[in-house]
Design a protein around this motif. Structure first.
Motif, mmCIF file in Angstrom:
data_model
loop_
_atom_site.group_PDB
_atom_site.id
_atom_site.type_symbol
_atom_site.label_atom_id
_atom_site.label_comp_id
_atom_site.label_asym_id
_atom_site.label_seq_id
_atom_site.Cartn_x
_atom_site.Cartn_y
_atom_site.Cartn_z
ATOM 1 N N GLU A 12 0.826 -1.202 0.000
ATOM 2 C CA GLU A 12 0.000 0.000 0.000
ATOM 3 C C GLU A 12 0.867 1.262 0.000
ATOM 4 O O GLU A 12 0.559 2.247 -0.689
ATOM 5 C CB GLU A 12 -0.933 -0.011 1.206
ATOM 6 C CG GLU A 12 -1.999 -1.103 1.150
ATOM 7 C CD GLU A 12 -2.833 -1.156 2.417
ATOM 8 O OE1 GLU A 12 -2.464 -0.445 3.391
ATOM 9 O OE2 GLU A 12 -3.836 -1.901 2.445
ATOM 10 N N ALA A 13 1.955 1.236 0.768
ATOM 11 C CA ALA A 13 2.847 2.395 0.802
ATOM 12 C C ALA A 13 3.508 2.612 -0.555
ATOM 13 O O ALA A 13 3.644 3.751 -1.035
ATOM 14 C CB ALA A 13 3.906 2.214 1.883
ATOM 15 N N LEU A 14 3.927 1.489 -1.222
ATOM 16 C CA LEU A 14 4.552 1.615 -2.536
ATOM 17 C C LEU A 14 3.565 2.141 -3.575
ATOM 18 O O LEU A 14 3.910 2.982 -4.419
ATOM 19 C CB LEU A 14 5.099 0.246 -2.970
ATOM 20 C CG LEU A 14 5.796 0.190 -4.340
ATOM 21 C CD1 LEU A 14 6.990 1.144 -4.353
ATOM 22 C CD2 LEU A 14 6.227 -1.233 -4.653
ATOM 23 N N GLU A 15 2.315 1.665 -3.503
ATOM 24 C CA GLU A 15 1.296 2.147 -4.426
ATOM 25 C C GLU A 15 1.027 3.634 -4.221
ATOM 26 O O GLU A 15 0.875 4.394 -5.190
ATOM 27 C CB GLU A 15 0.010 1.343 -4.244
ATOM 28 C CG GLU A 15 -1.096 1.727 -5.212
ATOM 29 C CD GLU A 15 -2.354 0.906 -4.996
ATOM 30 O OE1 GLU A 15 -3.344 1.141 -5.724
ATOM 31 O OE2 GLU A 15 -2.351 0.030 -4.099
ATOM 32 N N ALA A 16 0.984 4.053 -2.979
ATOM 33 C CA ALA A 16 0.770 5.484 -2.704
ATOM 34 C C ALA A 16 1.935 6.317 -3.220
ATOM 35 O O ALA A 16 1.740 7.408 -3.784
ATOM 36 C CB ALA A 16 0.581 5.697 -1.207
#
Length: 407
Positions: free
Chosen positions: A305-309
């Protein structure tokens, strides 16, 4: 004392918490031996000793066990050095179950501490009150003879208390059975959470004078539960006092009913408990294989999720940069319009209102008569005499016209 718990988190019904002080030497060795013995007997599933920051000087122990057949309990004990010379430690114990705590479950204190004395002679010295001297959980604590000292003791014991403070007045001097602590008759889940204070028969007026600041009083030959500070919502003094307590070794049913009612209240967390509970939940290390797998899955999901953000943020930044570049190029390629007249610094353009006012002024003066047509400009040499003759001729004409009117 305050009577409102507004703004404070309440103690979850799944949590068992207590504080105390161990006065004997080798505190950590006592805990290690007890945990090892509990694991060998099958009382706990496993235990661990996580590392703590070196500068804190704390020692941490974790234990996990099953209650009710299927309910898992996780507990963390933290030791804080108090008097290094004597080896004394304060301890904080927080345990959390997977469902609401049952008073019939074993006391978490007995998973880390020995229940009774041992041949070593000092293993049982773990049940002292953390801040008030001469108070112990598993004993009867006689109130001081001095009234002021009694008042200070009860007030200090009730302030930010993790335990339940019980004050009992002896109607008459009890026998040997009556001198035993009432806590030994309580269910295991409540046994080490009650601090029992005893007032002698002649201390009836003194103890009620000492309790005046707390807003409660003990009946003659009865008992009362002291409200913590701040008091929980729904606490009523009359609901937590008992008129008669028979100190003959029998179970005081009415008193224990009031105590269970008090323990079930949504009590505000005292100072330090919220941090200890967060430490248990966030820094727990004693995981099963299934728990480790679930934790790694949650970690992978969090990283994804952090990488996608971050990717979305990078794309948005790139698009904004491209739009700004295109706008700058379009601006540079636009042909410039006619140059505007430059205004001298310090001058101000007249406002439309001022221009309109000046126009009306010209019309006003023009309406009074037609202005003379401008003639050729006279030379400087002819200004004097010609101007004199014209003036004299004009004056003569004006005089003749005046005489004719008078005739």
């Amino acid at each position: 004392m305050s009577n409102s718990a507004t703004g404070r988190a309440t103690i979850p019904q799944t949590v068992w918490a207590a504080r105390g002080r161990h006065t004997g030497p080798a505190t950590e060795d006592v805990v290690r031996r007890t945990l090892r013995r509990r694991k060998e007997n099958g009382d706990i599933d496993d235990f661990a000793e996580p590392s703590a920051p070196e500068e804190s000087g704390h020692l941490i122990f974790e234990a996990r066990w099953q209650v009710g057949g299927t309910v898992t309990v996780r507990a963390r004990l933290t030791l804080v050095p108090r008097q290094r010379r004597l080896g004394e430690h304060e301890w904080t114990l927080v345990a959390e179950a997977e469902r609401q705590w049952d008073e019939s479950w074993p006391s978490p204190a007995t998973r880390f501490w020995p229940e009774g004395g041992t041949p070593l002679g000092y293993d049982g010295d773990w049940d002292h009150h953390p801040t008030v001297e001469d108070l112990r959980y598993r004993q009867v604590n006689a109130l001081p003879e001095d009234d002021k000292e009694m008042r200070h003791r009860l007030r200090d014991a009730a302030r930010e208390a993790w335990c339940v403070n019980l004050v009992v007045h002896e109607a008459m001097t009890p026998d040997e059975d009556g001198r035993q602590p009432l806590a030994r008759l309580l269910p295991p889940g409540l046994r080490h959470r009650v601090l029992e204070h005893r007032a002698a028969p002649q201390q009836f007026r003194a103890v009620n004078w000492a309790l005046k600041d707390l807003g409660v009083e003990v009946p003659r030959g009865g008992a009362v539960l002291l409200p913590p500070d701040p008091a929980p919502d729904g606490y009523e003094a009359h609901e937590h006092s008992v008129r008669s307590v028979f100190l003959d070794g029998s179970e005081p049913t009415e008193l224990f009913s009031a105590l269970r009612h008090f323990a079930a209240l949504r009590r505000p967390m005292p100072r330090g408990m919220e941090e200890a509970l967060a430490d248990l939940r966030d820094n727990w290390t004693l995981l099963t294989l299934q728990e480790q797998l679930e934790r790694e899955r949650r970690r992978v999901t969090m990283y994804a999720e952090a990488l996608e953000a971050m990717t979305k943020s990078r794309d948005l930044y790139r698009q904004a940069a491209e739009d700004a570049h295109e706008a700058l190029v379009a601006y540079r390629d636009t042909p410039s319009g006619p140059a505007l007249p430059q205004q001298r610094p310090g001058t101000r353009q007249p406002s439309p209102l001022q221009q309109l006012t000046r126009t009306f002024e010209r019309f006003r003066f023009t309406g009074k008569g037609s202005l003379p047509a401008p003639g050729p400009k006279a030379s400087p040499a002819d200004d004097g005499p010609q101007g004199t003759e014209d003036t004299q001729g004009t004056e003569s004409t004006q005089g003749t016209e005046s005489t004719d009117r008078q005739a």
